[in-house]
Scaffold this active site. Structure first.
Site, mmCIF file in Angstrom:
data_model
loop_
_atom_site.group_PDB
_atom_site.id
_atom_site.type_symbol
_atom_site.label_atom_id
_atom_site.label_comp_id
_atom_site.label_asym_id
_atom_site.label_seq_id
_atom_site.Cartn_x
_atom_site.Cartn_y
_atom_site.Cartn_z
ATOM 1 N N GLU A 105 39.510 4.925 -18.299
ATOM 2 C CA GLU A 105 39.829 6.350 -18.479
ATOM 3 C C GLU A 105 39.852 7.098 -17.140
ATOM 4 O OE1 GLU A 105 37.627 4.572 -20.128
ATOM 5 O OE2 GLU A 105 37.570 5.098 -22.257
ATOM 6 N N LEU A 106 38.933 6.718 -16.235
ATOM 7 C CA LEU A 106 38.879 7.426 -14.948
ATOM 8 C C LEU A 106 40.150 7.159 -14.137
ATOM 9 C CD1 LEU A 106 37.341 9.167 -12.926
ATOM 10 C CD2 LEU A 106 36.243 7.094 -12.067
ATOM 11 N N CYS A 144 42.077 -1.662 -10.716
ATOM 12 C CA CYS A 144 41.160 -2.603 -11.378
ATOM 13 C C CYS A 144 41.792 -3.979 -11.489
ATOM 14 C CB CYS A 144 40.869 -2.120 -12.792
ATOM 15 S SG CYS A 144 40.181 -0.491 -12.823
ATOM 16 N N GLU A 195 46.077 -8.204 7.059
ATOM 17 C CA GLU A 195 45.891 -6.761 7.046
ATOM 18 C C GLU A 195 45.492 -6.368 8.465
ATOM 19 O OE1 GLU A 195 42.783 -5.060 7.554
ATOM 20 O OE2 GLU A 195 43.739 -3.128 7.299
ATOM 21 N N HIS A 236 48.420 0.650 0.816
ATOM 22 C CA HIS A 236 47.557 1.256 -0.202
ATOM 23 C C HIS A 236 47.654 2.774 -0.209
ATOM 24 C CE1 HIS A 236 45.895 -2.801 -0.137
ATOM 25 N NE2 HIS A 236 45.605 -2.560 -1.391
#
Ligand SMILES: CN1c2c(nc(N)[nH]c2=O)NC[C@@H]1CNc1ccc(C(=O)N[C@@H](CCC(=O)N[C@@H](CCC(=O)N[C@@H](CCC(=O)O)C(=O)O)C(=O)O)C(=O)O)cc1
Ligand SMILES: N[C@@H](CCS)C(=O)O
Ligand SMILES: [Zn+2]
Length: 775
Positions: A16-17, A525, A675, A704
């Site tokens: 939800e966040l 996630c 990276e 990102h």
């Protein structure tokens, strides 16, 4: 016995966040809606812990993006370039987290790094000279009060002063020790505020203490806490460590005037020996981290009770609190929502919520430990738990797989001919321009791409419709890359939910969850697959889409695979096999895929080892025996069978590579992309200093962040690379896959990247001609 949780997941069972934050980022949801959702999640998490009878429930473990960033803002550690945007505090916070590009300016995000040996990433605070460390926020106090109003007296949690000082990047000439006094003052003030608010305990997380520490660092720790705790009132202070043992500072910790010390007995096996050797302090509570915060398996009560009994020889019951080994941030919420796994699997699993139940159950059993030893009839919870473990091996060994790993010989790990010879062969084969441009693999995972996958999974569209959609996306992706003028193309990874979960789903021996979300960074996630049995490949996995993409272009298309170390590190591993055996099993499966791709005409194959650095032991002394001695060979095993003319790439993200460059070279890939952009290309200096031989693509911009880098900025980055490293060994690419970006951002950024590469290429060639003319 009392119980304590170090930290709880915060993204929400249904993420939800994530969704509320992303709505806010897109301007589709208000700040109030976002903050309301955040408050609802905090309350839900406190309530579930209360319902499970947890004594010390954490607060301030919640974060809208990242807890280290929260603490940096709390301590006023905000670089001027973000302050100068003149945004409100929430927008400034997100500018630091994600970068900002808009009416008020154009700034990159803060650097992001792996959180110790986990797949969580934190934002690196940056302290500029002249910035005063002071209390500049109220988040921890607000959240304590919020819980208190709901009748829950929490244990506020903050990264400790020592760990913060170690994590900060100092952009002036000063160092950690120069800020110790200021830092101590703020932490004293934090304690005083909590005391006034009625907190009983405050937890300071000090994972830096499980690293190798020098005498100066130990002195800094003692100095800091001497000051912070000097004027402490009634509020009790817990110094919480995790992810390892505290061998360098154990005695120093016993001497500090804190009230509790949290030790990890899961990843810090040495901690029990320290207690044996040096005893325990009468004035301190031991928060014993016994229920793993990292694995997803049931706790074996017999073993935990044995450990508690062992600890009781030095630490009396009343001085011990049973704890998780680290924050539960690293495991999914609950097994309850898993419909597909079946009871026979689910009963072996414990996610965050089940771990709460285990803590309480174990604490109850530990309280009656003496009785367990003497009782004629054992407690039901104990018997049930023993019965679960008595079931024995969950999945029978696969004899064919075991035979293959058992018969591996040294030659299986060696690719011939040597890299320098291969480089010549490949140069002649591919005839790529100087500074070839490529991407790391994935293209935007847009809502329609995910919808297609969900629709197929739920049976709403046929397999043919599903594949046709992916083929259309691949065709558009190839067309875009040709239009932009990239040199080595990719198919875009549209068929993959995640680079590890996808392979987990396609390999035998893995299980996967429906709702097992774990936060990786910010709003992002992953659902780590579970290694349940021996791993093998039943059928080709990536060949079809790779061949399809190749058929659409005359340019080379990179096959795209995830390497064994990354699949292992980003899965939940089984605990009945050594990591090396699991890694070799996976390596053999991926090797089959590599050889299949090669047999189908795929000339360049990228085998991502994004997570190679992650599980490197936090102490240097443990690097070889515990990790690198099987991790590097596992990668070599995957590609040692290919022809000299097949070009093997690998990719690594978000890590500090400087200290393992030799080992990375020993992976024997032909090209490596790293990276580098978010750490200001610092890596290229080290590559230069160490004379790194493998061809490299240090990512030239940060994927990102939604900001589109300008051509000049990219040219500067490429030129800096070309100044330090031989141009003929340089590749130009973004620093990671593009799945989190939208199509406009990708088009804009890649267009600029290709233009920048072409312009630098021209400059270098002109330079070369000038030099030749002079000679
Ligand atoms: C390179 N990185 C990775 C790490 N770890 C990995 N395991 N994988 C990685 O790639 N660690 C370091 C970095 C971290 N970076 C990232 C970057 C991006 C993400 C990310 O975007 N995660 C997604 C979830 C991805 C996923 O599994 N998606 C599934 C499910 C999609 C979904 O939500 N479906 C909905 C319905 C959607 C609809 O109908 O529109 C549903 O099923 O209900 C999929 O694509 O199928 C994220 O959203 O956070 C992670 C780490
Ligand atoms: N090939 C993957 C690597 C991410 S680390 C991607 O492009 O997403
Ligand atoms: Zn990456």
């Amino acid at each position: 016995m009392q119980t304590s949780v170090i930290g709880y997941p915060r993204i929400g069972v249904n993420r939800e966040l994530k969704f509320a934050s992303e709505r806010y980022f897109r301007g589709e949801g208000s700040k109030e809606q976002l903050l309301q959702e955040a408050a609802r999640l905090r309350l839900t998490h406190w309530q579930v812990q209360k319902q499970h009878g947890i004594t010390y429930i954490p607060s301030n473990d919640f974060s809208l993006y990242d807890g280290v960033l929260d603490t940096a803002c709390l301590l006023n550690i905000i670089p001027a370039r973000y302050r100068d945007l003149g945004l409100d505090s929430l927008e400034t916070y997100y500018a630091m987290a994600r970068g900002y590009q808009g009416k008020r300016g154009d700034v990159k995000a803060l650097a992001m790094k792996k959180w110790y040996n986990t797949n969580y990433h934190y934002l690196v605070p940056e302290l500029e000279e002249g910035v005063e460390i002071r209390l500049a926020g109220t988040k921890p106090f607000d959240e304590f009060l919020e819980a208190k109003q709901q009748g829950i007296r929490t244990k506020p949690v903050l990264p400790g002063a020592f760990t913060m000082l170690k994590l900060i990047k100092y952009s002036g000439g000063k160092q950690a020790a120069d800020y110790a006094a200021d830092m101590a003052e703020v932490y004293k003030e934090i304690l005083a505020r909590f005391e006034a608010l009625g907190a009983e305990w405050v937890q300071f997380d000090e994972p830096e203490l499980v690293r190798d520490l020098t005498a100066e660092e130990i002195e800094l720790l003692c100095d800091l806490y001497g000051k912070i705790l000097s004027a402490k009132g009634r509020v009790k202070v817990l110094l919480q460590t995790y992810f390892g043992d505290v061998r360098d500072v154990y005695q120093a910790l016993l001497g500090l005037p804190c009230d509790g010390i949290g030790l990890d007995f899961v990843e810090g096996a040495e901690n029990i020996n320290l207690i044996h050797q040096y005893g325990w302090a009468q004035d301190k509570i031991l928060f014993a981290g016994i229920v793993s915060g990292k694995n997803i398996w049931r706790n074996r009560y017999r073993e935990s009770l044995d450990l508690i009994a062992e600890l009781n020889r030095w630490v009396p019951h009343e001085q011990m609190v049973l704890s998780t080994s680290c924050s539960l941030l690293h495991v999914p919420y609950t097994v309850r929502h898993e419909q597909q796994l079946g009871e026979e699997v689910c009963r072996h699993l414990a996610f965050a919520e089940e771990k709460l139940a285990e803590l309480t159950e174990l604490a109850g059993l530990a309280a009656g430990l003496k009785e367990i030893e003497d009782a004629a009839e054992l407690p039901e919870a104990y018997v049930r738990n023993e019965a679960l473990f008595a079931e024995g091996n969950r999945a029978a060994p696969n004899p064919a797989v075991r035979a293959k790993t058992a018969s591996l010989t040294a030659a299986d790990f060696v690719r011939l001919p040597a890299a320098s010879e291969r480089a010549e062969i490949q140069r002649a084969r591919f005839k790529l321009p100087l500074l070839p441009t490529t991407t790391i693999g994935s293209f935007p995972q847009t809502a329609e791409v995910r919808k297609n996958r969900t629709a197929y999974r739920k049976g709403r569209i046929s397999e043919e419709q599903y594949r046709r959609f992916n083929q259309e996306k691949i065709a558009a992706c190839i067309a875009l890359q040709e239009e932009l003028g990239l040199d080595v193309l990719v198919h875009g990874e549209y068929e993959r939910n995640d680079m590890v979960e996808y392979f987990g789903e396609c390999l035998d021996g893995f299980l996967f969850t429906e709702q097992g979300w774990v936060q990786s960074y910010g709003t992002r996630c992953v659902k780590p697959p579970i290694i349940w049995g021996d791993v093998s490949r039943a059928r080709p996995i990536t060949v079809e889409y790779a061949v399809y993409a190749k058929g659409l272009t005359n340019k080379p298309v990179k096959g795209m695979l995830t390497g064994p170390v990354t699949i292992l590190n980003w899965s939940f591993p089984r605990e009945d096999l050594p990591a090396s055996e699991m890694a070799y099993q996976i390596a053999l499966a991926i090797r089959e895929e590599v050889l299949d791709l090669e047999a189908h005409g795929i000339e360049i194959i990228q085998i991502d080892e994004a997570a190679l650095r992650e599980k490197l032991p936090l102490r240097r002394s443990d690097w070889h025996c515990e990790y690198l001695d099987w991790a590097i060979p596992a990668f070599r095993l995957v590609h040692s069978g290919v022809k000299p003319e097949t070009q093997i790439h690998t990719h690594m993200c978000y890590s500090e590579f400087a200290d393992i460059l030799q080992e990375i070279e020993a992976m024997d890939a032909d090209v490596i992309s790293f990276e580098a952009s978010r750490s200001d290309l610092a890596l290229i200096d080290v590559l230069q200093e160490t004379g790194f031989q493998t061809a490299v693509g240090p990512g030239v911009y940060d994927i990102h962040s939604p900001r589109i880098p300008g051509v000049d900025e990219l040219k500067e980055a490429i030129l800096r690379m070309a100044e330090k490293l031989p141009a003929e060994k340089l590749w130009v690419n973004p620093d990671c896959g593009l799945k989190t970006r939208n199509e406009a951002e990708v088009r804009g950024s890649l267009q600029h990247m290709v233009q920048a590469a072409r312009e630098v290429r021209k400059l270098l060639i002109a330079d070369e001609h000038r030099r030749d003319a002079l000679v």
